[in-house]
Design an enzyme around this catalytic site. Structure first.
Site, PDB file in Angstrom:
ATOM      1  CB  ALA A   1      -1.357  29.724  35.782  1.00  0.00           C
TER       2      ALA A   1
ATOM      3  CD  GLN B   1       2.388  34.968  34.476  1.00  0.00           C
ATOM      4  OE1 GLN B   1       1.751  34.246  33.724  1.00  0.00           O
ATOM      5  NE2 GLN B   1       3.036  36.007  34.032  1.00  0.00           N
TER       6      GLN B   1
ATOM      7  CD1 TRP C   1       5.252  46.370  30.992  1.00  0.00           C
ATOM      8  CD2 TRP C   1       7.040  45.972  29.703  1.00  0.00           C
ATOM      9  NE1 TRP C   1       6.355  46.896  31.629  1.00  0.00           N
ATOM     10  CE2 TRP C   1       7.471  46.656  30.858  1.00  0.00           C
ATOM     11  CE3 TRP C   1       7.998  45.601  28.752  1.00  0.00           C
ATOM     12  CZ2 TRP C   1       8.809  46.984  31.085  1.00  0.00           C
ATOM     13  CZ3 TRP C   1       9.336  45.934  28.994  1.00  0.00           C
ATOM     14  CH2 TRP C   1       9.722  46.607  30.140  1.00  0.00           C
ATOM     15  CG  ASN C   2       1.036  43.269  32.332  1.00  0.00           C
ATOM     16  OD1 ASN C   2       1.268  44.199  33.101  1.00  0.00           O
ATOM     17  ND2 ASN C   2       0.097  43.322  31.411  1.00  0.00           N
TER      18      ASN C   2
ATOM     19  CG  HIS D   1       2.790  36.485  25.097  1.00  0.00           C
ATOM     20  ND1 HIS D   1       2.945  36.481  26.466  1.00  0.00           N
ATOM     21  CD2 HIS D   1       1.815  37.399  24.851  1.00  0.00           C
ATOM     22  CE1 HIS D   1       2.103  37.344  27.004  1.00  0.00           C
ATOM     23  NE2 HIS D   1       1.410  37.911  26.053  1.00  0.00           N
TER      24      HIS D   1
ATOM     25  CG  ASP E   1      -5.642  51.266  28.737  1.00  0.00           C
ATOM     26  OD1 ASP E   1      -5.294  50.319  29.455  1.00  0.00           O
ATOM     27  OD2 ASP E   1      -5.266  51.401  27.549  1.00  0.00           O
TER      28      ASP E   1
ATOM     29  CD  GLU F   1       2.902  39.686  35.940  1.00  0.00           C
ATOM     30  OE1 GLU F   1       2.736  38.483  35.663  1.00  0.00           O
ATOM     31  OE2 GLU F   1       1.993  40.536  35.829  1.00  0.00           O
TER      32      GLU F   1
ATOM     33  N   GLY G   1      -4.587  42.007  29.994  1.00  0.00           N
ATOM     34  CA  GLY G   1      -3.243  42.559  30.081  1.00  0.00           C
ATOM     35  C   GLY G   1      -3.231  44.043  30.428  1.00  0.00           C
ATOM     36  CG  HIS G   2      -4.563  47.107  28.250  1.00  0.00           C
ATOM     37  ND1 HIS G   2      -4.176  48.342  27.790  1.00  0.00           N
ATOM     38  CD2 HIS G   2      -4.135  46.221  27.335  1.00  0.00           C
ATOM     39  CE1 HIS G   2      -3.555  48.207  26.629  1.00  0.00           C
ATOM     40  NE2 HIS G   2      -3.527  46.919  26.330  1.00  0.00           N
TER      41      HIS G   2
HETATM   42  N1  UDP Z   1      -1.886  35.891  33.736  1.00  0.00           N
HETATM   43  C1  UDP Z   1      -2.173  35.135  34.862  1.00  0.00           C
HETATM   44  N2  UDP Z   1      -2.487  33.819  34.696  1.00  0.00           N
HETATM   45  C2  UDP Z   1      -2.523  33.199  33.472  1.00  0.00           C
HETATM   46  C3  UDP Z   1      -2.221  33.990  32.328  1.00  0.00           C
HETATM   47  C4  UDP Z   1      -1.889  35.320  32.495  1.00  0.00           C
HETATM   48  O1  UDP Z   1      -2.159  35.646  35.995  1.00  0.00           O
HETATM   49  O2  UDP Z   1      -2.821  32.012  33.403  1.00  0.00           O
HETATM   50  C5  UDP Z   1      -1.577  37.328  33.902  1.00  0.00           C
HETATM   51  C6  UDP Z   1      -0.100  37.612  33.962  1.00  0.00           C
HETATM   52  O3  UDP Z   1       0.388  37.508  35.291  1.00  0.00           O
HETATM   53  C7  UDP Z   1      -0.030  39.026  33.393  1.00  0.00           C
HETATM   54  C8  UDP Z   1      -1.210  39.105  32.433  1.00  0.00           C
HETATM   55  O4  UDP Z   1      -2.060  38.013  32.750  1.00  0.00           O
HETATM   56  O5  UDP Z   1      -0.204  39.962  34.442  1.00  0.00           O
HETATM   57  C9  UDP Z   1      -0.801  38.986  30.965  1.00  0.00           C
HETATM   58  O6  UDP Z   1      -0.331  40.224  30.529  1.00  0.00           O
HETATM   59  P1  UDP Z   1       0.713  40.384  29.345  1.00  0.00           P
HETATM   60  O7  UDP Z   1       0.932  41.845  29.146  1.00  0.00           O
HETATM   61  O8  UDP Z   1       1.929  39.603  29.599  1.00  0.00           O
HETATM   62  O9  UDP Z   1       0.037  39.708  28.094  1.00  0.00           O
HETATM   63  P2  UDP Z   1      -1.359  39.872  27.332  1.00  0.00           P
HETATM   64  O10 UDP Z   1      -2.261  38.874  27.911  1.00  0.00           O
HETATM   65  O11 UDP Z   1      -1.832  41.290  27.517  1.00  0.00           O
HETATM   66  O12 UDP Z   1      -0.984  39.559  25.912  1.00  0.00           O
END
Ligand code: UDP
Length: 501
Positions: free
Chosen positions: A360, A362, A380-381, A377, A127, A385, A21-22
């Site tokens: 996935a 996404q 922030w990403n 959940h 970061d 998105e 996520g970072h």
């Molecule tokens: N993501 C993705 N495919 C997946 C699961 C997550 O590409 O199957 C990417 C999603 O697009 C986002 C990041 O993983 O850019 C998840 O970041 P987020 O801040 O929402 O959550 P974290 O995983 O840090 O709790």
């Protein structure tokens, strides 16, 4: 006139935290700056390079100045498997702490790298979870900018809780309180707050350092756009005195299908299967379900979701990441018992759902016209998105600052309905089953099936924010201009340093 050799390209080093996520938005950020003419150097581990080398190669072929330099990650020193720093879905409690400690060991190699780089970089974008980078950059006279991938709203909530501690004046975990001093009325409950906010623990200490590191930085780059969180962007700048540049949504840097697919670990479904399934659905009919890059769902909660989805009768794509069951010795058996008997056969026969076990694509899914809702959940990403794709959301926060982000969706931009979870758990623990299948079904039906005024308005608002996100990112838009303003500021700083002013 000065020759080009006197003024090589402006160079920014990007130093992302090691986890998904970072890491993902920081790679997007580096690519964005290089597309604006800056030389971008991403400092990360050899294993992480493997995950992102293809998009970077494509950028290089377009003539963008972008590359990696690597620092060896001392996994083995902490009893971690080599290359474990980013399976993107990694982490249980113990591993999380060890990864954290191992990452802190990158300090000396980073100092060596930066001090040996000639001419020295114009800036380090670090970061927020690496506050110790200040020790490195201060000694070398390199400006340090902070990035943590989140928006301003959650930082404003954190600041209010820190300063006013309203949660200390309620009598129970379930009594609502107002978060004081913010531009809007925001209510939370103690049960939604992180343990490190309610009492001092090791992580509170670390987060205080991260806060200090941010306050003492040369500014903050934000993966959001001004029009999305105007009041909080202003609050962050004026009340909290942070110099900020809103430059997002950085995910919009991924324009081609291949960029959307190759964003992190290899996807568990190919783009053709995914797109052809989506192409066969009605516009706005599909619910996309994903809880981010880390495993958050127990097998018991998974069963409730599955029964709820079957009862709701709307098409869905459900990303089931790795499911952890710490009590089980036999992971294989747990995997087999995950879903209700016959569930997968039924949904595959009826074409009602697509299950993705693993990772996935996404962005590709979210931006497809068939997708009309997104259960997530509140990472922030995921939110930014979802906003960029113009889809209303079902909010189901578990941990970190996700409950604050949920308030942002529900109360500020008003593009979501809540699943109703009110229990924060640390990342190292798995949430208990808090939501039963009938609740899942009713919330899904409300967002995906109802024509009630509130939901219709949410769809409209979500579409408006999508348009604003696109405008902000395009040439002449607020985020585009902020990238250029940031670059200009570094150029002026270089001139002053070189004695040209
Ligand atoms: N993501 C993705 N495919 C997946 C699961 C997550 O590409 O199957 C990417 C999603 O697009 C986002 C990041 O993983 O850019 C998840 O970041 P987020 O801040 O929402 O959550 P974290 O995983 O840090 O709790």
């Amino acid at each position: 006139m000065d020759s080009q050799a006197d003024h090589p390209k402006l160079e920014i080093f990007f130093f992302p935290y090691i986890l998904g996520g970072h890491l993902i938005p920081m790679i997007d950020l580096a690519r964005l700056f290089s597309s604006h003419g800056v030389k971008a150097t991403i400092v990360t581990t050899p294993h992480n390079v493997l995950l992102f080398q293809n998009p970077i190669l494509r950028d290089q072929q377009l003539g963008h100045a972008i590359s990696f330099v690597t620092l060896n990650f001392p996994a083995e020193e902490f009893g971690l498997p080599n290359g474990c720093e980013n399976e993107l879905t990694t982490t249980n409690g113990d591993m999380f702490t060890k990864l954290f400690m191992a990452a802190m060991k990158l300090q000396d190699p980073l100092r060596k790298l930066l001090s040996e780089t000639k001419p020295k970089p114009d800036c380090l974008v670090s970061d927020r979870l690496y506050p110790w980078t200040a020790n490195v950059t201060d000694g070398l006279g390199i400006p340090r900018i902070v990035f943590d991938g989140s928006g301003c709203f959650s930082h404003c909530v954190e600041e209010s809780l820190r300063v006013y501690a309203p949660h200390e004046r309620v009598v129970s975990e379930t009594e609502a309180f107002v978060v004081p001093g913010l531009p809007n009325k925001i209510e939370l409950k103690r049960s939604m707050l992180p343990d490190y906010v309610k009492s001092q623990n090791v992580f509170s200490h670390f987060l205080n350092e991260a806060l200090e590191g941010e306050i003492n930085s040369d500014g903050v780059v934000v993966n959001s756009f001004y029009e999305l969180e105007q009041a909080y962007a202003d609050f962050f700048q004026k009340e909290m005195k942070r110099k900020t540049w809103h430059v997002g949504p950085v995910s919009l840097n991924n324009r081609s299908i291949i960029d959307k697919v190759e964003r992190g670990i290899k996807t568990s479904i190919d783009e053709y299967s995914c797109l052809s399934w989506l192409d066969s659905r009605e516009p706005n009919s599909v619910l996309y379900i994903s809880f981010g890059s880390m495993p958050r769902i127990t097998s018991a909660q998974l069963l409730e979701i599955a029964h709820g989805l079957e009862a709701s009768d709307h098409p869905f794509i459900w990303v089931i990441g790795r499911i952890l069951d710490y009590s089980s010795k036999d992971k294989q058996q747990v995997e087999m018992a995950l879903l209700p008997v016959g569930f997968e056969e039924r949904i595959s026969k009826s074409q009602r759902g697509l299950i993705i076990r693993g990772w996935a694509p996404q962005l590709l899914i979210l931006e497809h016209p068939a997708v009309g809702g997104y259960m997530n959940h509140c990472g922030w990403n995921s939110i930014i998105e979802g906003v960029t794709a113009g889809v209303p959301m079902i909010t189901w926060p578990f941990s970190s600052e996700q409950f604050y982000n949920e308030r942002f969706i529900l109360n500020i931009i008003k593009v979501g309905v809540s699943m109703g979870n009110e229990h924060w758990v640390p990342l190292k623990e798995l949430p208990r089953v808090t939501i039963k299948s009938d609740k899942v079904a009713s919330v899904v039906n409300r967002l995906m099936g109802s024509e009630e005024t509130e939901v219709v308005q949410m769809r409209k608002t979500a579409a408006e924010f999508r348009d604003k996100a696109m405008q902000a990112f395009q040439e002449g838009g607020s985020s585009y201009n902020n990238v250029d303003a940031f670059i200009q500021e570094l150029k002026s700083r270089r001139k002053v340093q070189n004695g040209h002013l």
